[in-house]
Design a protein around this motif. Structure first.
Motif: not given
Length: 172
Positions: A22-44
């Motif tokens: 569960s802890h790993t899922k929490d960390v990865l969820q934050e990382g996924i949101l940071r990279i995909i959403v905040m860094e807008k990697k979905y545009l690539d």
């Protein structure tokens, strides 16, 4: 729904999903949101689950498990949801009035027109032409993607609202 050949997916219970702590899922969820959403990697259009896993220092199975369990969709659906929300923002902006749908699809990260049309129909429940007309008919309104109208994937604005409303994780 036959127009875009969209079929409902059956839920698959992959054993590896429950093996991720569960802890790993929490960390990865934050990382996924940071990279995909905040860094807008979905545009690539070339940004894959494999590249995301490399950026997070993990493997694709863990990324897949987190996206499936936390966002209730697969990686492609997750990324496409943000792309469609971005397309809706562009469609509502009068500065992009003369831009055709293929160019919009490319601007938001789709590598081909058919993928864009299918994703648009899946998440918005309407063809992209109807979506374009609907957005343009609201001339006096502020340009914003609005809440997601279709699909079950907890991505985009609906996910962010849920996280903030629940006092959950901050994607920053």
């Amino acid at each position: 729904m036959a127009k875009y050949n969209i079929v409902e997916k059956k839920g698959v219970n992959a054993a590896y999903r429950s093996l991720v702590p569960s802890h790993t899922k929490d960390v990865l969820q934050e990382g996924i949101l940071r990279i995909i959403v905040m860094e807008k990697k979905y545009l690539d259009p070339d940004y894959s689950a494999k590249k995301l896993a490399e950026d997070l220092g993990t493997n694709t199975r863990y990324v897949s498990a987190v996206v499936n369990t936390r966002f209730h969709c697969n990686y492609t659906e997750f990324v496409n949801k943000y792309r469609i929300d971005e397309a809706m923002t562009i469609l509502s902006d009068y500065h992009y009035e003369k831009v055709n749908m293929e160019e919009i699809a490319s601007m938001v990260g789709f590598s081909n027109r058919q993928s864009f049309y299918s994703a648009f129909f899946r998440f918005k429940g309407m063809t992209r032409r109807k979506g374009k007309r609907k957005r343009r008919s609201r001339k006096g309104e502020k340009a914003s993607p609005g809440p997601s109208e279709g699909g079950e994937c907890l991505a985009g604005e609906s996910l962010l609202k849920r996280l903030f409303a629940d006092g959950g994780l901050c994607p920053l």
